[in-house]
Design a protein around this motif. Structure first.
Motif, PDB file in Angstrom:
ATOM      1  N   ILE A  93       4.803  -6.884  -8.643  1.00  0.00           N
ATOM      2  CA  ILE A  93       2.640  -7.574  -9.271  1.00  0.00           C
ATOM      3  C   ILE A  93       2.321  -6.015  -8.797  1.00  0.00           C
ATOM      4  N   ALA A  94       2.339  -4.622  -7.891  1.00  0.00           N
ATOM      5  CA  ALA A  94       1.847  -3.568  -7.486  1.00  0.00           C
ATOM      6  C   ALA A  94       2.071  -2.574  -8.665  1.00  0.00           C
ATOM      7  N   LEU A  95       3.606  -2.731  -8.644  1.00  0.00           N
ATOM      8  CA  LEU A  95       4.475  -1.997  -9.773  1.00  0.00           C
ATOM      9  C   LEU A  95       3.556  -2.196 -11.244  1.00  0.00           C
ATOM     10  N   ASN A  96       4.208  -2.953 -12.121  1.00  0.00           N
ATOM     11  CA  ASN A  96       2.531  -3.629 -13.055  1.00  0.00           C
ATOM     12  C   ASN A  96       1.761  -3.192 -13.262  1.00  0.00           C
ATOM     13  N   LEU A  97       0.692  -3.242 -11.895  1.00  0.00           N
ATOM     14  CA  LEU A  97      -0.407  -3.038 -11.643  1.00  0.00           C
ATOM     15  C   LEU A  97      -0.436  -1.384 -12.092  1.00  0.00           C
ATOM     16  N   ALA A  98       0.162  -0.271 -11.229  1.00  0.00           N
ATOM     17  CA  ALA A  98       0.321   1.093 -11.131  1.00  0.00           C
ATOM     18  C   ALA A  98       0.684   1.516 -13.024  1.00  0.00           C
ATOM     19  N   ARG A  99       1.037   0.604 -13.766  1.00  0.00           N
ATOM     20  CA  ARG A  99       1.549   0.740 -14.223  1.00  0.00           C
ATOM     21  C   ARG A  99       0.062   0.746 -15.662  1.00  0.00           C
ATOM     22  N   ASP A 100      -0.427  -0.393 -16.055  1.00  0.00           N
ATOM     23  CA  ASP A 100      -1.125  -0.292 -16.387  1.00  0.00           C
ATOM     24  C   ASP A 100      -2.805   0.663 -15.881  1.00  0.00           C
ATOM     25  N   HIS A 101      -2.239   1.439 -14.635  1.00  0.00           N
ATOM     26  CA  HIS A 101      -3.241   2.317 -13.925  1.00  0.00           C
ATOM     27  C   HIS A 101      -3.251   3.195 -14.740  1.00  0.00           C
ATOM     28  N   PHE A 160       1.142  -0.968   0.553  1.00  0.00           N
ATOM     29  CA  PHE A 160       0.147   0.260  -0.197  1.00  0.00           C
ATOM     30  C   PHE A 160       0.927   1.372   0.259  1.00  0.00           C
ATOM     31  N   ARG A 161       1.906   1.411   0.847  1.00  0.00           N
ATOM     32  CA  ARG A 161       3.141   2.611   0.628  1.00  0.00           C
ATOM     33  C   ARG A 161       2.981   2.572  -0.320  1.00  0.00           C
ATOM     34  N   PHE A 162       3.871   1.608  -0.903  1.00  0.00           N
ATOM     35  CA  PHE A 162       4.506   1.485  -2.268  1.00  0.00           C
ATOM     36  C   PHE A 162       3.624   2.707  -3.738  1.00  0.00           C
ATOM     37  N   LEU A 163       2.550   2.091  -3.280  1.00  0.00           N
ATOM     38  CA  LEU A 163       1.514   2.245  -4.350  1.00  0.00           C
ATOM     39  C   LEU A 163       0.980   3.933  -3.988  1.00  0.00           C
ATOM     40  N   LEU A 164       0.718   4.320  -3.237  1.00  0.00           N
ATOM     41  CA  LEU A 164       0.405   5.197  -2.183  1.00  0.00           C
ATOM     42  C   LEU A 164       1.456   6.231  -3.275  1.00  0.00           C
ATOM     43  N   ALA A 165       2.455   6.484  -2.787  1.00  0.00           N
ATOM     44  CA  ALA A 165       3.824   6.794  -3.534  1.00  0.00           C
ATOM     45  C   ALA A 165       3.802   7.338  -4.164  1.00  0.00           C
ATOM     46  N   THR A 166       3.192   5.930  -5.146  1.00  0.00           N
ATOM     47  CA  THR A 166       3.763   6.045  -7.131  1.00  0.00           C
ATOM     48  C   THR A 166       2.324   6.620  -7.693  1.00  0.00           C
ATOM     49  N   LEU A 167       1.176   6.416  -7.118  1.00  0.00           N
ATOM     50  CA  LEU A 167      -0.523   6.720  -7.664  1.00  0.00           C
ATOM     51  C   LEU A 167      -0.455   7.993  -7.294  1.00  0.00           C
ATOM     52  N   ARG A 168      -0.215   8.660  -5.994  1.00  0.00           N
ATOM     53  CA  ARG A 168      -0.123   9.712  -4.558  1.00  0.00           C
ATOM     54  C   ARG A 168      -2.592   9.487  -5.284  1.00  0.00           C
ATOM     55  N   ASP A 169      -2.861   8.346  -4.835  1.00  0.00           N
ATOM     56  CA  ASP A 169      -4.462   8.357  -4.997  1.00  0.00           C
ATOM     57  C   ASP A 169      -4.423   7.107  -4.121  1.00  0.00           C
TER      58      ASP A 169
END
Lengths: 190, 220
Positions: B84-92, B40-49
């Motif tokens: 997996i999270a990074l790939n999802l974030a990229r797709d997003h 969650f921390r990584f995705l939050l910092a990556t997506l800012r959402d």
């Protein structure tokens, strides 16, 4: 207050300040520990106050960034509904054969009455069945005819049966009058 | 805040009998408990959402569980999940919808909000304010990095992954990872110096002043 990036005495022959790549290498490390054989960049840091201060400042800022991001994410995570994972499934492979057995038994139980009914129906002679079917059809046709005739009769009447009594109110009145006149005559006779 | 319980994973085909544990993902509850904060921390910092981060965090574990048979343990479970999270974030982030909505979404992360979480330690009020400004500045600078630079930077400095591990997560060669990392650091350094806030704080915690990131990783 910004650090004064004035040229420092060249600690390393042929070098001024750290290059971008050297800076990146040092920043990307998680330690400031210098190995037994320091690199040129490490040796430069030991004597160059400006580079050393800049590196320390950047490291500090990145550390703060990580700590704040970590704390923020932790706080945000607390607001997220906790995911409830399914309990350990009772559909374990150990019990799968038993479940199949029970399912098969239930299926057969449901199927058995149908099968019996079917056999029962198949056991009746076809001729009798056909006769019964024809007689049933004939009787239903007769009843339909009778019903239609009744309806036709009812519709063709000028006055409905339920209103028949009100059709000619004078009939009752004349009957009453005749009865009363008869009574008067009888009284006179008396 | 009262925490609701949300059924997340399908129950019909899930079998968690202890005799059937073949991959670490089979014990999903433990895996989620252990790695959810990190993902969650990584995705939050990556997506800012935060909404997107929450959704993709769940999606990460769902996908990991679905593909658990393909986890061959050639890397750590954390590395695999972050991949997996990074790939999802990229797709997003590739979708135009994200690019538009990230500007207006109510769940977008506010920089000032993040900066408010700077630990006070023993700093004076002035130093604490400077520290908050520095964090806000880095947060904004990181936001301006390219997707790969940002990913590599966050994996290195937020997730504290080693360079080979980052290469494994991103699928990039080691040299490319270093290149992206150094470029990201160069941009952050430039911005840091430009803002005139490169002042070393007066009352730094001793561990930071003396050892940089070294002890911070150990203390986490």
């Amino acid at each position: 207050m910004t650090p004064q990036l004035v040229p420092q005495p060249r600690a390393v022959p042929g070098e001024g300040h750290l290059t971008g790549e050297q800076f990146g290498e040092l920043l990307a490390r998680f330690t400031e520990e210098v190995g037994p054989e320091p690199t040129l960049a490490e040796a430069h840091l030991q004597v160059c106050e400006a580079c050393s201060a800049e590196l320390a400042s950047l490291r500090e800022a990145i550390t703060l960034f990580r700590e704040a991001s970590d704390a923020y994410a932790e706080q945000e995570l607390r607001g997220i509904p906790r995911w409830r994972l399914p309990n350990r499934s009772v559909f374990s492979h150990t019990f799968v054969p038993a479940y199949w057995f029970v399912a098969a038994a239930m299926f057969l139980t449901a199927l058995l009455p149908l099968q019996v009914m079917r056999r029962h129906a198949q056991g009746t002679p076809p001729a009798v069945a056909a006769t019964a079917t024809v007689s049933n059809a004939a009787s239903s046709a007769q009843s339909d005819e009778a019903l239609l005739e009744d309806v036709n009769r009812e519709v063709s009447r000028s006055v409905p049966a339920s209103m028949q009594d009100l059709d000619d109110p004078t009939e009752d009145a004349s009957a009453v009058n005749s009865e009363s006149s008869n009574a008067t005559t009888n009284e006179r006779k008396d | 805040m009262a925490q609701e319980e949300v059924q997340m994973f399908p129950t019909t085909s899930l079998s968690l009998g202890s005799e059937e544990l073949e991959t670490p993902l089979d014990d999903l509850e433990s895996v989620v408990a252990l790695y959810q904060p990190r993902v969650f921390r990584f995705l939050l910092a990556t997506l800012r959402d935060r909404d997107a981060a929450e959704t993709l965090t769940q999606e990460t574990f769902l996908r990991a569980w679905s593909a658990r048979a393909s986890f061959r343990e050639d890397c750590s479970l954390a590395t695999w999940l972050i991949r997996i999270a990074l790939n999802l974030a990229r797709d997003h982030t590739r979708t135009g919808r994200f690019r538009f909505w990230k500007r207006v979404t109510a769940s977008a992360v506010d920089v000032a909000e993040v900066a408010a979480f700077v630990p006070a330690h023993d700093r004076s009020a002035e130093d604490h304010l400077i520290a908050q400004q520095q964090v806000a500045e880095i947060w904004q600078t990181v936001n301006g990095l390219s997707d790969r630079q940002r990913s590599v930077f966050l994996l290195r400095f937020l997730e504290e992954m080693e360079i080979p591990e980052i290469a494994s997560v991103t699928g990039l060669p080691l040299g490319t990872v270093k290149s992206h990392l150094y470029r990201a650091l160069a941009i952050i350094r430039t911005q840091h110096n430009r803002s005139g806030q490169s002042t070393t704080l007066h009352n730094l915690p001793e561990r930071n002043a003396t050892t940089g990131y070294a002890t911070s990783k150990e203390t986490r």
